[in-house]
Design an enzyme around this catalytic site. Structure first.
Site, PDB file in Angstrom:
ATOM      1  N   SER A  43      -6.856  18.235 -51.495  1.00  0.00           N
ATOM      2  CA  SER A  43      -7.866  19.172 -51.008  1.00  0.00           C
ATOM      3  C   SER A  43      -7.472  19.701 -49.627  1.00  0.00           C
ATOM      4  CB  SER A  43      -9.222  18.450 -50.952  1.00  0.00           C
ATOM      5  OG  SER A  43     -10.141  19.147 -50.163  1.00  0.00           O
TER       6      SER A  43
ATOM      7  N   ASP B 286      -9.618  24.500 -54.811  1.00  0.00           N
ATOM      8  CA  ASP B 286     -10.226  23.510 -53.919  1.00  0.00           C
ATOM      9  C   ASP B 286     -11.696  23.844 -53.669  1.00  0.00           C
ATOM     10  OD1 ASP B 286     -10.303  21.213 -52.150  1.00  0.00           O
ATOM     11  OD2 ASP B 286     -10.601  22.708 -50.595  1.00  0.00           O
TER      12      ASP B 286
ATOM     13  N   ARG C 119     -16.896  17.627 -56.450  1.00  0.00           N
ATOM     14  CA  ARG C 119     -16.729  16.245 -55.962  1.00  0.00           C
ATOM     15  C   ARG C 119     -17.916  15.812 -55.130  1.00  0.00           C
ATOM     16  NH1 ARG C 119     -11.931  16.694 -52.469  1.00  0.00           N
ATOM     17  NH2 ARG C 119     -12.269  14.508 -52.032  1.00  0.00           N
TER      18      ARG C 119
ATOM     19  N   LYS D  49      -5.395  23.558 -48.827  1.00  0.00           N
ATOM     20  CA  LYS D  49      -6.032  24.585 -47.980  1.00  0.00           C
ATOM     21  C   LYS D  49      -5.107  24.994 -46.843  1.00  0.00           C
ATOM     22  CE  LYS D  49     -10.006  22.398 -47.096  1.00  0.00           C
ATOM     23  NZ  LYS D  49     -10.700  21.631 -48.092  1.00  0.00           N
TER      24      LYS D  49
ATOM     25  N   HIS E 293      -7.306  19.626 -39.397  1.00  0.00           N
ATOM     26  CA  HIS E 293      -8.284  19.282 -40.414  1.00  0.00           C
ATOM     27  C   HIS E 293      -8.701  17.834 -40.242  1.00  0.00           C
ATOM     28  CE1 HIS E 293     -10.206  21.033 -43.955  1.00  0.00           C
ATOM     29  NE2 HIS E 293     -10.385  19.779 -44.328  1.00  0.00           N
TER      30      HIS E 293
END
Ligand code: URA
Length: 434
Positions: free
Chosen positions: A183, A161, A168, A187, A82
């Site tokens: 976040s 999320d 956001r 995930k 990520h």
């Protein structure tokens, strides 16, 4: 419990209890807490921060706000990656097919654009038909069948999320360490990852502007991962200029296709090689980073990574003719290259501004639910440190109308700074945290 009391508590700099955090996440996920109260709390968290205990609680509450995947029956060890978000960051489109082609299954839940940063899903959806809304059953079946999935959060995987991310994006509450940490890590946990490679961006086009804050974010995420029994490596990488050249959804997919074919910008290629190699190490496919790099370059050169990318597109309903013949991607009606106004060295690129230029052209969302134009964006023709002669191409704008094009040209030009004397090129990576 009353939501307004949680907002006031955080507004006044107090810590929220585990129960309060669970209450917020459950209520926001099931719709009993409205957007305006959630926005107020997000802003209070953004301004007041959270300690490690609160961030861990928030991560777990979000991870278990829906179903959490157990992938053991389809893949014994799942590695995920990520990025904290950047401009021109299309690394997943290359690194994930490479890793999957080495026989290490990757089932990734990606995000959409956030603020000035692009999102992998928005990019992939420029391939007509590509589905980013796989159900849990589809996710698992595809992972078992071809070892690669790139999808969004479905309604039942970390749904908190999914909702908070969209909120956001439009409430100025993106660049917050606890919100980014929870976040991303929620995930990854909901997605069943055993090991995670984090690409933490730092610089003008990242949410973390300084090396210290990027390091704190990276260390915090590694700590939370460890607490939750996941193997985590974090790379801190430069985002003081867009990665590669293309910024904009289909433009970036095309650049990723170029790199999968062994062409494309060198910085983007090298970044993908490093990320994929780190993932192979995390997945125990290589003992050393050097051995992993050799595997990655071989997998790209042999066309196996490209074949895996095609399998992904086909499996998720995308029209593979577009990636096979990228000229099929629709072009924006106005394409204009802007020349350098003077001689000099490119000293600075405000990458966040470049991201906003792409957004203003229609490549990102100004408010929740905005529909994107996948054709628009810009392509940079130079990197920090390059010597540039007046009149040489600086960047090319892809726009839908004259007013937007002209505004984008002005804004992108203002985002660049030139120096009369030589300037050092920027590094790709600053640190590796394990
Ligand atoms: N990527 C995410 O998934 N979440 C963030 O908050 C930032 C980047």
């Amino acid at each position: 419990m009353r939501m307004v009391e949680l907002i006031e508590k955080k507004r006044d700099g107090e810590s929220l209890t585990t129960e309060e955090i669970n209450y917020f996440i459950q209520g926001y996920t099931d719709g009993t807490i409205p957007d305006y109260q959630a926005s107020a709390l997000l802003m209070a968290i953004m301004l007041r921060g959270m300690d490690d205990r609160e961030t861990g609680d928030l991560t777990l509450a979000m991870a278990y706000s829906g179903e959490a995947l157990d992938l053991k029956d389809v893949a014994p060890f799942v590695v995920d990656k990520h990025s904290t978000g950047g401009v021109g960051d299309k690394v997943s489109l290359v690194a994930i097919p490479v890793v999957a082609a080495r026989g290490l299954p990757v089932g990734k839940m990606s995000g959409r654009g956030l603020g000035f940063s692009g999102g992998t899903l928005d990019k992939l959806e420029s391939v007509p038909g590509y589905r980013a809304d796989l159900s849990v059953a589809e996710f698992k079946a595809q992972l078992a069948r071809i070892g690669i999935v790139l999808t969004g959060q479905s309604a039942n995987l970390a749904p908190a999320d999914g909702k908070l991310y969209a909120l956001r994006d439009v409430t100025g509450t993106v660049p917050s360490m606890p919100l980014i940490t929870s976040s991303i890590m929620s995930k990854k946990i909901a997605g069943g990852a055993d090991a995670i490679l984090l690409d933490v961006k730092v610089g003008s086009g990242a949410f973390m502007k300084t090396l210290d804050s990027a390091r704190a974010l990276a260390e915090g995420m590694v700590r939370i991962g460890e607490t939750l029994g996941r193997k985590v490596t974090a790379l801190i990488s430069d985002m003081n200029q867009p990665l590669g050249c293309a910024v904009g959804n289909s433009l970036e997919v095309r650049e990723a296709i170029d790199v999968l074919h062994g062409h494309g910008p060198q910085d983007f290629y090298e970044h993908c090689v490093t990320v994929a190699a780190e993932m192979l190490c995390l997945g125990r496919k290589a003992d050393t980073l050097e051995a992993a790099v050799a595997q990655v370059t071989e997998t790209m050169a042999s066309g196996q990574a490209w074949e895996k990318f095609r399998q992904l597109i086909i499996a998720q309903g995308g029209d593979v003719r577009y990636v096979d013949e990228p000229d099929r991607f629709p072009h924006a009606p106005l394409i204009e290259t802007v020349p350098a106004p003077q001689d000099g060295y490119l000293a600075e690129v405000r990458a966040d501004e470049i991201g906003r230029v792409a957004l203003g052209l229609g490549g990102g969302r100004e408010k929740k639910g905005d529909v994107l134009d996948h054709r628009v964006g810009l392509v940079m023709h130079c990197k920090v440190g390059d010597k540039i002669e007046a009149g040489a191409p600086l960047f090319t704008i892809h726009a839908t109308d004259v007013a937007k094009r002209d505004e984008a040209m002005r804004r992108a030009l203002r985002a660049l700074t030139f120096a009369p004397d030589p300037v050092e090129p920027l590094p790709l990576f600053y640190a590796r945290i394990v």
